[in-house]
Design a protein around this motif. Structure first.
Motif, PDB file in Angstrom:
ATOM      1  N   VAL A 130       0.842  -1.205   0.000  1.00 19.33           N
ATOM      2  CA  VAL A 130       0.000   0.000   0.000  1.00 19.33           C
ATOM      3  C   VAL A 130       0.877   1.254   0.000  1.00 19.33           C
ATOM      4  O   VAL A 130       2.059   1.202   0.307  1.00 19.33           O
ATOM      5  N   HIS A 131       0.260   2.370  -0.350  1.00 21.26           N
ATOM      6  CA  HIS A 131       0.914   3.686  -0.352  1.00 21.26           C
ATOM      7  C   HIS A 131       2.132   3.720  -1.262  1.00 21.26           C
ATOM      8  O   HIS A 131       3.190   4.202  -0.873  1.00 21.26           O
ATOM      9  N   VAL A 132       1.991   3.232  -2.473  1.00 18.51           N
ATOM     10  CA  VAL A 132       3.077   3.353  -3.457  1.00 18.51           C
ATOM     11  C   VAL A 132       3.097   4.814  -3.887  1.00 18.51           C
ATOM     12  O   VAL A 132       2.158   5.300  -4.502  1.00 18.51           O
ATOM     13  N   SER A 134       6.041   6.525  -5.299  1.00 21.91           N
ATOM     14  CA  SER A 134       7.116   6.987  -6.170  1.00 21.91           C
ATOM     15  C   SER A 134       7.214   6.153  -7.435  1.00 21.91           C
ATOM     16  O   SER A 134       6.774   5.008  -7.485  1.00 21.91           O
ATOM     17  N   LYS A 135       7.841   6.759  -8.446  1.00 26.72           N
ATOM     18  CA  LYS A 135       8.095   6.043  -9.694  1.00 26.72           C
ATOM     19  C   LYS A 135       9.004   4.839  -9.433  1.00 26.72           C
ATOM     20  O   LYS A 135       8.797   3.760  -9.985  1.00 26.72           O
ATOM     21  N   SER A 136      10.006   5.028  -8.587  1.00 31.33           N
ATOM     22  CA  SER A 136      10.968   3.959  -8.329  1.00 31.33           C
ATOM     23  C   SER A 136      10.307   2.741  -7.703  1.00 31.33           C
ATOM     24  O   SER A 136      10.549   1.613  -8.124  1.00 31.33           O
ATOM     25  N   ALA A 137       9.467   2.954  -6.692  1.00 31.01           N
ATOM     26  CA  ALA A 137       8.781   1.833  -6.050  1.00 31.01           C
ATOM     27  C   ALA A 137       7.813   1.171  -7.031  1.00 31.01           C
ATOM     28  O   ALA A 137       7.705  -0.059  -7.086  1.00 31.01           O
ATOM     29  N   ALA A 138       7.134   1.979  -7.823  1.00 31.09           N
ATOM     30  CA  ALA A 138       6.202   1.439  -8.818  1.00 31.09           C
ATOM     31  C   ALA A 138       6.955   0.592  -9.841  1.00 31.09           C
ATOM     32  O   ALA A 138       6.488  -0.489 -10.231  1.00 31.09           O
ATOM     33  N   ASN A 139       8.131   1.049 -10.260  1.00 29.86           N
ATOM     34  CA  ASN A 139       8.926   0.289 -11.229  1.00 29.86           C
ATOM     35  C   ASN A 139       9.384  -1.053 -10.659  1.00 29.86           C
ATOM     36  O   ASN A 139       9.438  -2.051 -11.374  1.00 29.86           O
ATOM     37  N   LYS A 149       6.177 -12.740 -10.416  1.00 27.93           N
ATOM     38  CA  LYS A 149       5.911 -12.697  -8.976  1.00 27.93           C
ATOM     39  C   LYS A 149       4.513 -12.146  -8.737  1.00 27.93           C
ATOM     40  O   LYS A 149       4.030 -11.289  -9.479  1.00 27.93           O
ATOM     41  N   VAL A 150       3.854 -12.659  -7.700  1.00 27.55           N
ATOM     42  CA  VAL A 150       2.498 -12.222  -7.382  1.00 27.55           C
ATOM     43  C   VAL A 150       2.596 -11.058  -6.400  1.00 27.55           C
ATOM     44  O   VAL A 150       2.748 -11.236  -5.192  1.00 27.55           O
ATOM     45  N   VAL A 151       2.554  -9.852  -6.943  1.00 23.96           N
ATOM     46  CA  VAL A 151       2.669  -8.646  -6.128  1.00 23.96           C
ATOM     47  C   VAL A 151       1.730  -7.591  -6.701  1.00 23.96           C
ATOM     48  O   VAL A 151       1.584  -7.470  -7.917  1.00 23.96           O
ATOM     49  N   PHE A 152       1.084  -6.868  -5.801  1.00 25.87           N
ATOM     50  CA  PHE A 152       0.161  -5.804  -6.177  1.00 25.87           C
ATOM     51  C   PHE A 152       0.589  -4.529  -5.470  1.00 25.87           C
ATOM     52  O   PHE A 152       1.070  -4.564  -4.346  1.00 25.87           O
ATOM     53  N   GLY A 153       0.412  -3.396  -6.128  1.00 24.49           N
ATOM     54  CA  GLY A 153       0.734  -2.116  -5.530  1.00 24.49           C
ATOM     55  C   GLY A 153      -0.477  -1.209  -5.535  1.00 24.49           C
ATOM     56  O   GLY A 153      -1.246  -1.200  -6.494  1.00 24.49           O
ATOM     57  N   GLU A 154      -0.638  -0.459  -4.457  1.00 24.62           N
ATOM     58  CA  GLU A 154      -1.786   0.450  -4.329  1.00 24.62           C
ATOM     59  C   GLU A 154      -1.307   1.855  -3.984  1.00 24.62           C
ATOM     60  O   GLU A 154      -0.794   2.093  -2.896  1.00 24.62           O
ATOM     61  N   PRO A 155      -1.434   2.801  -4.913  1.00 24.94           N
ATOM     62  CA  PRO A 155      -1.150   4.194  -4.560  1.00 24.94           C
ATOM     63  C   PRO A 155      -2.344   4.752  -3.769  1.00 24.94           C
ATOM     64  O   PRO A 155      -3.378   4.113  -3.680  1.00 24.94           O
ATOM     65  N   ILE A 156      -2.164   5.922  -3.187  1.00 22.87           N
ATOM     66  CA  ILE A 156      -3.318   6.574  -2.565  1.00 22.87           C
ATOM     67  C   ILE A 156      -3.735   7.736  -3.457  1.00 22.87           C
ATOM     68  O   ILE A 156      -2.969   8.177  -4.316  1.00 22.87           O
ATOM     69  N   ALA A 157      -4.940   8.206  -3.265  1.00 21.35           N
ATOM     70  CA  ALA A 157      -5.487   9.250  -4.136  1.00 21.35           C
ATOM     71  C   ALA A 157      -4.578  10.481  -4.191  1.00 21.35           C
ATOM     72  O   ALA A 157      -4.399  11.083  -5.253  1.00 21.35           O
ATOM     73  N   ALA A 158      -3.990  10.840  -3.060  1.00 20.74           N
ATOM     74  CA  ALA A 158      -3.135  12.037  -3.034  1.00 20.74           C
ATOM     75  C   ALA A 158      -1.953  11.905  -3.987  1.00 20.74           C
ATOM     76  O   ALA A 158      -1.556  12.869  -4.644  1.00 20.74           O
ATOM     77  N   GLY A 192       1.080  11.519 -12.785  1.00 20.60           N
ATOM     78  CA  GLY A 192       0.712  11.004 -14.100  1.00 20.60           C
ATOM     79  C   GLY A 192       1.305   9.634 -14.365  1.00 20.60           C
ATOM     80  O   GLY A 192       0.662   8.755 -14.947  1.00 20.60           O
ATOM     81  N   TYR A 193       2.536   9.436 -13.908  1.00 23.76           N
ATOM     82  CA  TYR A 193       3.214   8.159 -14.095  1.00 23.76           C
ATOM     83  C   TYR A 193       2.468   7.040 -13.350  1.00 23.76           C
ATOM     84  O   TYR A 193       2.222   5.971 -13.908  1.00 23.76           O
ATOM     85  N   LEU A 194       2.110   7.302 -12.089  1.00 20.13           N
ATOM     86  CA  LEU A 194       1.384   6.298 -11.298  1.00 20.13           C
ATOM     87  C   LEU A 194       0.001   6.034 -11.894  1.00 20.13           C
ATOM     88  O   LEU A 194      -0.468   4.889 -11.939  1.00 20.13           O
TER      89      LEU A 194
END
Length: 200
Positions: A130-132, A134-139, A149-158, A192-194
């Motif tokens: 949760v709370h991804v 940055s671009k680096s963490a998303a990459n 790999k079974v991994v999911f990422g969740e950014p927050i609205a902000a 925009g990237y996220l």
């Protein structure tokens, strides 16, 4: 089960990767010692009634907070241990909201993301981050998914709607209003990237 002040979680639905069964879980010294039906109650142990609840032995909460009160409970992580990185920023004279981002650089978020993925992969466990922010963490997440790999990422609205440039605003109240963890990143192209990654 030696019974040195352990915890017996009684009567819950124990959920493992391969099944869900009504069972008890006995924990001692922070480790699961036994899972089974009608486990005996060792002397000096505390009982938690889990009737009607799910019990996930060895499960890791995907979303935690420091010293966060919630419905009569409080997170065990405290501010002392969770804010050690801030001590160095304060000693260099930075006391404003910008210090929040400076003591939690993007590279550290990416490294922590990579470490979590590596550990989860070693034990063949899916991972939800949760709370991804940055671009680096998303990459790191995108690359891990490409590797199967079974991994999911969740950014927050902000993190999708603004960036961390506001931490340097001269109006302290305005700057402080953007503080969150991990911090918003000052790169104005991050939202925009996220968003683009979410669309894929």
């Amino acid at each position: 089960m030696s019974g040195c002040g352990g915890i017996l979680i009684r009567g819950g639905t124990v959920v493992n990767e391969d099944s869900s069964v009504l069972a008890d879980v006995y924990i001692e010294d922070g480790l699961i010692q036994a899972v089974g039906c009608q486990l005996p109650l060792p002397e000096g142990s505390r009982v938690i009634d889990a009737t009607g609840k799910l019990v996930l032995p060895g499960g890791i909460d995907t979303h935690t907070h420091m010293q966060f009160p919630f419905f009569g409970y409080q997170a065990v992580d405290d501010f002392y241990h969770g804010t050690k990185g801030a001590k160095k920023i304060l000693s260099s004279g930075i006391t404003g909201p910008e210090g929040h981002e400076l003591c939690r650089p993007e590279q550290v978020e990416a490294e922590a993301t990579q470490r979590a993925i590596t550990i989860a992969n070693c034990i063949n466990c899916p991972l939800y981050i949760v709370h991804v922010m940055s671009k680096s963490a998303a990459n790191v997440i995108v690359n891990a998914r490409r590797e199967g790999k079974v991994v999911f990422g969740e950014p927050i609205a902000a993190s999708l709607g603004t960036d961390g440039t506001h931490y340097w605003d001269k109006d302290w109240r305005k700057a402080a209003g953007y503080v969150m963890g991990p911090p918003l990143r000052p790169d104005p192209t991050t939202p925009g990237y996220l968003m683009d990654l979410l669309a894929k």
